[in-house]
Design a protein around this motif. Structure first.
Motif, short mmCIF file in Angstrom:
data_model
loop_
_atom_site.label_atom_id
_atom_site.label_comp_id
_atom_site.label_asym_id
_atom_site.label_seq_id
_atom_site.Cartn_x
_atom_site.Cartn_y
_atom_site.Cartn_z
N ALA A 316 0.77 -1.20 -0.02
CA ALA A 316 -0.01 -0.20 -0.08
C ALA A 316 0.79 1.38 0.03
CB ALA A 316 -0.93 -0.11 1.20
N GLU A 317 2.13 1.23 0.83
CA GLU A 317 2.60 2.44 1.11
C GLU A 317 3.60 2.53 -0.26
OE1 GLU A 317 4.77 2.93 4.46
OE2 GLU A 317 2.91 2.75 5.79
N ALA A 318 3.97 1.44 -1.05
CA ALA A 318 4.68 1.42 -2.16
C ALA A 318 4.08 2.02 -3.08
CB ALA A 318 5.28 0.15 -2.69
N LEU A 323 5.17 3.10 -7.17
CA LEU A 323 5.98 1.80 -7.11
C LEU A 323 5.00 0.68 -7.11
CD1 LEU A 323 8.51 2.54 -4.57
CD2 LEU A 323 8.91 2.63 -6.89
N CYS A 324 4.53 0.30 -8.36
CA CYS A 324 3.23 -0.36 -8.53
C CYS A 324 3.60 -1.96 -9.13
CB CYS A 324 2.18 0.09 -9.45
SG CYS A 324 1.59 1.69 -8.93
N GLY A 325 2.68 -2.77 -8.63
CA GLY A 325 2.81 -4.07 -9.18
C GLY A 325 3.89 -4.91 -8.20
N ILE A 326 3.85 -4.73 -7.08
CA ILE A 326 4.89 -5.24 -6.31
C ILE A 326 4.62 -6.59 -5.56
CG2 ILE A 326 6.38 -4.81 -4.05
CD1 ILE A 326 7.44 -3.26 -6.28
N LYS A 327 3.15 -6.68 -5.19
CA LYS A 327 2.81 -7.84 -4.60
C LYS A 327 3.05 -9.15 -5.37
CE LYS A 327 -1.41 -9.73 -2.40
NZ LYS A 327 -3.03 -9.50 -2.44
N GLY A 328 3.56 -10.11 -4.44
CA GLY A 328 3.93 -11.52 -5.12
C GLY A 328 2.89 -12.25 -5.47
N HIS A 329 3.22 -13.28 -6.33
CA HIS A 329 1.99 -14.15 -6.56
C HIS A 329 1.26 -14.75 -5.73
CE1 HIS A 329 0.27 -17.89 -8.68
NE2 HIS A 329 0.30 -16.96 -10.01
N MET A 335 6.74 -10.24 -1.88
CA MET A 335 6.88 -9.25 -2.65
C MET A 335 7.78 -9.96 -4.20
SD MET A 335 5.79 -6.76 -1.18
CE MET A 335 4.56 -7.41 0.21
N ARG A 336 7.50 -9.07 -4.97
CA ARG A 336 7.94 -9.54 -6.21
C ARG A 336 8.01 -8.40 -7.27
NH1 ARG A 336 5.21 -13.51 -10.42
NH2 ARG A 336 3.35 -12.19 -9.82
#
Length: 363
Positions: A316-318, A323-329, A335-336
């Motif tokens: 959320a803070e990223a 800084l988008c699309g950080i969440k991992g599979h 993170m990814r």
């Protein structure tokens, strides 16, 4: 970033070079003074022939391959290749051999297994796909038709740093997420395929680079559109191709050449990856990388935090910092950060700086 764009770390569809997007934008309504968009011109026209053939030529030039290789543009994504490969090559009682190093190599094996021709030649599943199996861990069956590997594992953040020795057995690689990211001896592969939406273009095109001799005699008892020689005989124009996607792949290939080719890409990609891996390794355990160090990917950096609540806060803070699309599979969590060719150094630096700041604020 310029033009109100975020830093896009999505794994695919993924970031494209801004220069390429602007060039496509400038040509969108009137391609090559045709009075039409490239999406409107006939795929049988001289204007499209030039786009199509230049993309092929630039790709082979970047890979250092000669006339004994063919470049094909196929639809259906890498997932269709999973089925086509055993259909075309696991023949006459021979079996497809597979190294399982992640989700997509496993899916490829499962398609061969459905056809009754799949053999596991190596696996890192017991280690939760944290590593790439080493050469001495790969055991080919006596009836191997080919060895299939997934060169970069997007979900788990691992990548081959060697080319397996197969002692004459054809080597096939899914390079969807690291195609044209660094120089390799591509001549050691009989067939390479890549869904281009991760590192080379928009979704809808599968790039196949293959030895001509390997596909001369595709079996006639499988559907026409699932035979590789259907595409090679007709220059990937047997049916209407995904013309706009191929046009964009050609633009990206030309952009890579302009950047200095694959060696220049490799140097830039190594610098970007080092920023994030240093942030992980120097965090005193605040960030924990998923991949073993000797198997780390230069394209997809995966890591976890202490708990899912903290990970959700990080995402959320990223996003607030563009800084988008950080969440991992979902199968791995955490993170990814996908840092493909088109991701600028500045974007990775911004993420590394954010990681440091986030750690200091959440210890």
């Amino acid at each position: 970033m310029k033009a109100n764009r975020v830093y896009n770390f999505n794994p695919g569809p993924a970031i494209l070079p801004l220069e390429v997007l602007k060039e496509a934008q400038s040509e969108l309504l009137n391609f090559n003074n045709s009075g039409m968009s490239v999406m409107e011109i006939s795929h049988r026209s001289p204007e499209y022939d030039e786009v199509h053939n230049k993309a092929k030529a630039d790709i082979k030039e970047l890979m250092g391959l000669g006339d004994d290789y063919e470049v094909l543009f196929i639809q259906g994504g890498a997932s269709t290749e999973f089925a086509m490969i055993p259909m075309n090559f696991a023949l006459d009682g021979k079996k497809g051999n597979y190294v399982l190093s992640g989700s997509f190599s496993t899916k490829a094996y499962q398609e061969a297994e459905i056809q009754g021709v799949g053999v596991v030649a190596g696996s890192s599943k017991e280690n939760n796909f944290r590593n790439i199996p080493k050469q001495d861990e790969i055991k080919l069956s006596a009836d191997a038709a080919y060895l299939h590997i997934c060169y970069n594992n997007t979900i788990y953040g691992t990548e081959y740093h060697y080319i397996p020795e197969t002692h004459g057995v054809p080597l096939i690689a899914d390079m969807s997420s690291d195609m044209l990211s660094r120089p390799l001896d591509f001549s050691r592969f009989s067939l390479i395929y890549a869904g281009v939406q991760k590192n080379l273009g928009p979704a809808g095109v599968t790039l196949v680079v293959v030895k001509k001799s390997f596909i001369e005699n595709s079996p006639e008892n499988i559907p026409t559109m699932l035979r590789y020689n259907t595409y090679s005989k007709k220059n990937s124009l047997y049916n209407t191709p995904p013309a706009f996607g191929i046009y964009m792949v050609g633009k990206v290939a030309a952009w890579i050449k302009k950047q200095g080719g694959l060696q220049a890409m490799a140097e830039k990609n190594a610098q970007k990856a080092a920023l994030l891996y240093d942030a992980i390794d120097n965090s005193n355990g605040f960030y924990k990388g998923h991949a073993d160090k000797d198997s780390r990917s230069f394209m997809n950096v995966t890591f976890r935090l202490a708990n899912e609540e903290l990970e959700a806060k990080f995402v959320a803070e990223a996003k607030k910092q563009q800084l988008c699309g950080i969440k991992g599979h979902r199968s791995v969590g955490g993170m990814r950060a996908s840092i493909y060719n088109a991701m600028p150094y500045e974007g990775v630096k911004a993420l590394a700086d954010f990681m440091l700041k986030f750690k200091e604020e959440n210890l």
